[in-house]
Design a protein around this motif. Structure first.
Motif, PDB file in Angstrom:
ATOM      1  N   ASP A   1      -1.316  -3.229  -4.560  1.00 16.61           N
ATOM      2  CA  ASP A   1      -1.071  -2.044  -4.828  1.00 16.61           C
ATOM      3  C   ASP A   1       0.410  -1.998  -5.383  1.00 16.61           C
ATOM      4  O   ASP A   1       1.190  -1.802  -4.640  1.00 16.61           O
ATOM      5  CB  ASP A   1      -1.144  -0.980  -3.810  1.00 16.61           C
ATOM      6  CG  ASP A   1      -1.002   0.422  -4.035  1.00 16.61           C
ATOM      7  OD1 ASP A   1      -0.243   0.861  -5.001  1.00 16.61           O
ATOM      8  OD2 ASP A   1      -1.588   1.157  -3.260  1.00 16.61           O
TER       9      ASP A   1
ATOM     10  N   ALA B   1       2.106   0.286  -7.214  1.00 18.11           N
ATOM     11  CA  ALA B   1       2.971   1.574  -7.009  1.00 18.11           C
ATOM     12  C   ALA B   1       3.433   1.613  -5.694  1.00 18.11           C
ATOM     13  O   ALA B   1       4.441   2.192  -5.523  1.00 18.11           O
ATOM     14  CB  ALA B   1       1.964   2.603  -7.306  1.00 18.11           C
ATOM     15  N   LYS B   2       2.829   1.043  -4.653  1.00 18.76           N
ATOM     16  CA  LYS B   2       3.393   1.077  -3.327  1.00 18.76           C
ATOM     17  C   LYS B   2       4.043  -0.049  -3.067  1.00 18.76           C
ATOM     18  O   LYS B   2       4.615  -0.110  -1.771  1.00 18.76           O
ATOM     19  CB  LYS B   2       2.176   1.315  -2.139  1.00 18.76           C
ATOM     20  CG  LYS B   2       1.369   2.738  -2.296  1.00 18.76           C
ATOM     21  CD  LYS B   2       0.537   2.967  -1.311  1.00 18.76           C
ATOM     22  CE  LYS B   2      -0.234   4.154  -1.086  1.00 18.76           C
ATOM     23  NZ  LYS B   2      -1.206   4.195  -0.128  1.00 18.76           N
ATOM     24  N   ARG B   3       3.890  -1.009  -3.878  1.00 13.39           N
ATOM     25  CA  ARG B   3       4.829  -2.449  -3.448  1.00 13.39           C
ATOM     26  C   ARG B   3       3.844  -3.076  -2.247  1.00 13.39           C
ATOM     27  O   ARG B   3       4.753  -3.397  -1.221  1.00 13.39           O
ATOM     28  CB  ARG B   3       6.077  -2.498  -3.403  1.00 13.39           C
ATOM     29  CG  ARG B   3       6.785  -2.146  -4.734  1.00 13.39           C
ATOM     30  CD  ARG B   3       8.326  -2.141  -4.786  1.00 13.39           C
ATOM     31  NE  ARG B   3       8.822  -1.429  -5.950  1.00 13.39           N
ATOM     32  CZ  ARG B   3      10.313  -0.873  -5.967  1.00 13.39           C
ATOM     33  NH1 ARG B   3      10.790  -1.312  -4.940  1.00 13.39           N
ATOM     34  NH2 ARG B   3      10.611  -0.323  -6.965  1.00 13.39           N
ATOM     35  N   GLU B   4       2.800  -3.098  -2.308  1.00 15.34           N
ATOM     36  CA  GLU B   4       2.112  -3.411  -0.975  1.00 15.34           C
ATOM     37  C   GLU B   4       0.592  -4.217  -1.233  1.00 15.34           C
ATOM     38  O   GLU B   4       0.133  -3.904  -2.324  1.00 15.34           O
ATOM     39  CB  GLU B   4       1.743  -1.909  -0.426  1.00 15.34           C
ATOM     40  CG  GLU B   4       1.086  -2.161   1.199  1.00 15.34           C
ATOM     41  CD  GLU B   4       0.777  -0.681   1.781  1.00 15.34           C
ATOM     42  OE1 GLU B   4       1.556  -0.537   2.620  1.00 15.34           O
ATOM     43  OE2 GLU B   4      -0.344  -0.200   1.482  1.00 15.34           O
TER      44      GLU B   4
ATOM     45  N   GLU C   1      -2.979  -5.454   0.120  1.00 15.35           N
ATOM     46  CA  GLU C   1      -4.112  -5.125   1.025  1.00 15.35           C
ATOM     47  C   GLU C   1      -4.411  -6.638   1.310  1.00 15.35           C
ATOM     48  O   GLU C   1      -5.213  -7.213   0.440  1.00 15.35           O
ATOM     49  CB  GLU C   1      -5.057  -4.259   0.524  1.00 15.35           C
ATOM     50  CG  GLU C   1      -4.558  -2.832  -0.075  1.00 15.35           C
ATOM     51  CD  GLU C   1      -5.484  -1.946  -0.647  1.00 15.35           C
ATOM     52  OE1 GLU C   1      -6.819  -2.456  -0.786  1.00 15.35           O
ATOM     53  OE2 GLU C   1      -5.145  -0.935  -1.279  1.00 15.35           O
TER      54      GLU C   1
ATOM     55  N   THR D   1      -1.935  -4.766   6.129  1.00 22.02           N
ATOM     56  CA  THR D   1      -1.119  -4.648   4.587  1.00 22.02           C
ATOM     57  C   THR D   1       0.217  -5.267   4.735  1.00 22.02           C
ATOM     58  O   THR D   1       0.656  -5.675   5.917  1.00 22.02           O
ATOM     59  CB  THR D   1      -0.740  -3.111   4.314  1.00 22.02           C
ATOM     60  OG1 THR D   1      -0.065  -2.656   5.446  1.00 22.02           O
ATOM     61  CG2 THR D   1      -2.158  -2.319   4.058  1.00 22.02           C
TER      62      THR D   1
ATOM     63  N   GLY E   1       4.256  -5.244   2.942  1.00 21.07           N
ATOM     64  CA  GLY E   1       4.815  -4.691   1.834  1.00 21.07           C
ATOM     65  C   GLY E   1       5.878  -5.692   1.200  1.00 21.07           C
ATOM     66  O   GLY E   1       6.061  -6.627   1.853  1.00 21.07           O
TER      67      GLY E   1
ATOM     68  N   ASP F   1       9.339  -6.150  -1.745  1.00 22.05           N
ATOM     69  CA  ASP F   1      10.368  -5.633  -2.892  1.00 22.05           C
ATOM     70  C   ASP F   1      10.028  -6.458  -4.011  1.00 22.05           C
ATOM     71  O   ASP F   1      10.086  -5.740  -5.165  1.00 22.05           O
ATOM     72  CB  ASP F   1      11.651  -5.815  -2.313  1.00 22.05           C
ATOM     73  CG  ASP F   1      12.297  -4.974  -1.078  1.00 22.05           C
ATOM     74  OD1 ASP F   1      11.819  -3.835  -1.400  1.00 22.05           O
ATOM     75  OD2 ASP F   1      12.700  -5.483  -0.311  1.00 22.05           O
TER      76      ASP F   1
ATOM     77  N   ASP G   1       4.637  -4.686 -14.655  1.00 22.10           N
ATOM     78  CA  ASP G   1       5.488  -4.195 -13.339  1.00 22.10           C
ATOM     79  C   ASP G   1       6.806  -5.277 -13.458  1.00 22.10           C
ATOM     80  O   ASP G   1       6.573  -6.347 -13.160  1.00 22.10           O
ATOM     81  CB  ASP G   1       4.783  -4.305 -11.989  1.00 22.10           C
ATOM     82  CG  ASP G   1       5.552  -3.783 -10.917  1.00 22.10           C
ATOM     83  OD1 ASP G   1       6.810  -4.033 -10.648  1.00 22.10           O
ATOM     84  OD2 ASP G   1       4.864  -2.921 -10.428  1.00 22.10           O
TER      85      ASP G   1
END
Length: 400
Positions: free
Chosen positions: A80, A82-85, A87, A93, A95, A97, A263
């Motif tokens: 993901d 957009a969330k910098r995450e 799955e 999850t 995260g 940077d 990205d």
């Protein structure tokens, strides 16, 4: 995420991923996490030996991974951005940077009828173990067919024939297409000396695979109790599944610094990277330098600096021909085979040295991050080739 440091996650614990993870620990203000589906490092360049029973092809991560790197044994189901995450397959999850995308490659899904059901691929640790079990379940004189005339097919055929197996190598076209004609003739002679029947040329494509035979496009039917499928490699579809742009094979599209065109916080390395739409040959030889360059790019970004373009070149291709012989095909920096090659026992010793040195190199970078150098592999001609074909990758400022 840790508010006091920069969280960097590396997906994939192969040659590129481990190199990147180790090198990233140069900075004290970053945390590095490596996500990999297995708890051990796989020496992929030895998988044909695992299948033949001459090597286990795994190394404990404690031997090659820097202590500061956190290992998460899991698979990534989706990125993901957009969330910098991430799955995870386990349901959790993670995260980040910055993300290093180093998912590698695997055996391509065969389109030939019966190949998926009756063929044994050799692109992963699990594949190699399954093949080894199948071979152990057959008598020594059982017919074995290896499909694919590239390095993996050649190495597997030679390894099995050296043990006395009755091996037929179906090339699907030309034997060793990368090799110079002189090198190709040398490989053909050695395979013949081991008793391998080589089928190449226009009629050497496989039309169907059954439990006990292989049918060629020209109608010939070959008895085969075990059929090894080494024809082609593919790339996991994680990037495409996550909405990131890829090339036709599924490699993540990046600029020349290895930053994703979609990205600026995602950087690719290894077999799964396609810088400017002109990817490097899938190989251990490229994976290490690409992993190192990906790490350097991320470190530049963390420091607010502009990363440098990749300038990776090649020196050749080394193929084992059993335990007693091999071939080192010399190449230009642009990965074009030259007329000169090294063969016989010296090439076998060189290949074994490379296999051992690769693991030792990972361990050395783990002990002293940033120490590895790849000046020997620089290719100054890549910018001209990129300009000649026109880059498929959009340029990235790479400064956030």
């Amino acid at each position: 995420m840790n508010g006091n440091s920069t969280d960097i996650v590396v997906i994939g614990g192969g040659y590129a991923g481990v190199t990147a993870a180790n090198r990233l620990t140069q900075r004290q203000d970053v945390t590095v996490t490596l996500v990999n589906p297995r708890p051990d490092f796989v020496q992929r360049i030895r998988l044909h030996q695992l299948a033949a029973g001459t090597h286990e092809a795994v190394t404990d991560y404690r031997e090659v991974l820097a202590p500061a790197v956190r290992l998460v044994v899991d698979s990534v189901a989706r990125i993901d951005a957009a969330k910098r995450e991430l799955e995870l397959a386990s349901g959790g999850t993670l995260g980040y940077d910055y993300l290093v995308y180093a998912v590698g490659s695997a055996a391509a899904e065969p389109a030939v009828p019966g190949a998926g059901e009756f063929g044994y691929p050799l692109g992963s640790l699990e594949d190699a173990r399954r093949l080894r079990a199948a071979l152990d379940g057959q008598p020594a004189d059982a017919a074995v067919t290896v499909v694919g005339g590239g390095p993996t097919g050649i190495e597997t055929a030679a390894e099995l024939a050296e043990q006395g197996r009755q091996v037929t190598l179906v090339c699907g076209g030309q034997l060793g297409p990368y090799l110079h004609p002189r090198g190709r003739r040398s490989v053909a002679r050695h395979l013949a000396g081991l008793g391998v029947t080589v089928i190449d040329g226009p009629g050497a494509k496989v039309a169907a695979v059954a439990a006990d035979s292989v049918r060629l496009a020209d109608g010939r039917r070959l008895p085969s109790r075990v059929t090894v499928w080494t024809a082609g490699f593919g790339v996991p579809d994680l990037a495409a599944r996550s909405g990131l742009r890829t090339d036709g094979l599924g490699r993540l599209l990046t600029d020349e610094t290895l930053v994703s065109v979609d990205d600026p916080r995602i950087v690719a390395a290894g077999d799964s990277a396609a810088p400017s739409g002109l990817p490097f040959r899938m190989s251990c030889q490229a994976a290490g330098p690409l992993g190192g360059h990906a790490a350097d790019t991320v470190l530049h970004l963390v420091a607010g600096e502009r990363p440098t373009p990749i300038a990776l070149g090649f020196v050749g291709q080394c193929i084992s021909l059993g335990r007693k012989a091999g071939i080192f095909q010399y190449a230009g920096r642009d990965d074009t085979a030259k007329a000169f090659h090294l063969g016989g026992r010296p090439a076998a010793r060189l290949k074994e040295f490379i296999c051992q040195a690769t693991v030792k190199g990972l361990a050395a970078e783990a002990r002293k991050p940033g120490s590895a150098k790849w000046e020997w592999s620089r290719d100054a001609s890549r910018p001209q080739r990129i300009a000649a074909i026109g880059s498929q990758a959009e340029p990235s400022s790479a400064i956030i």
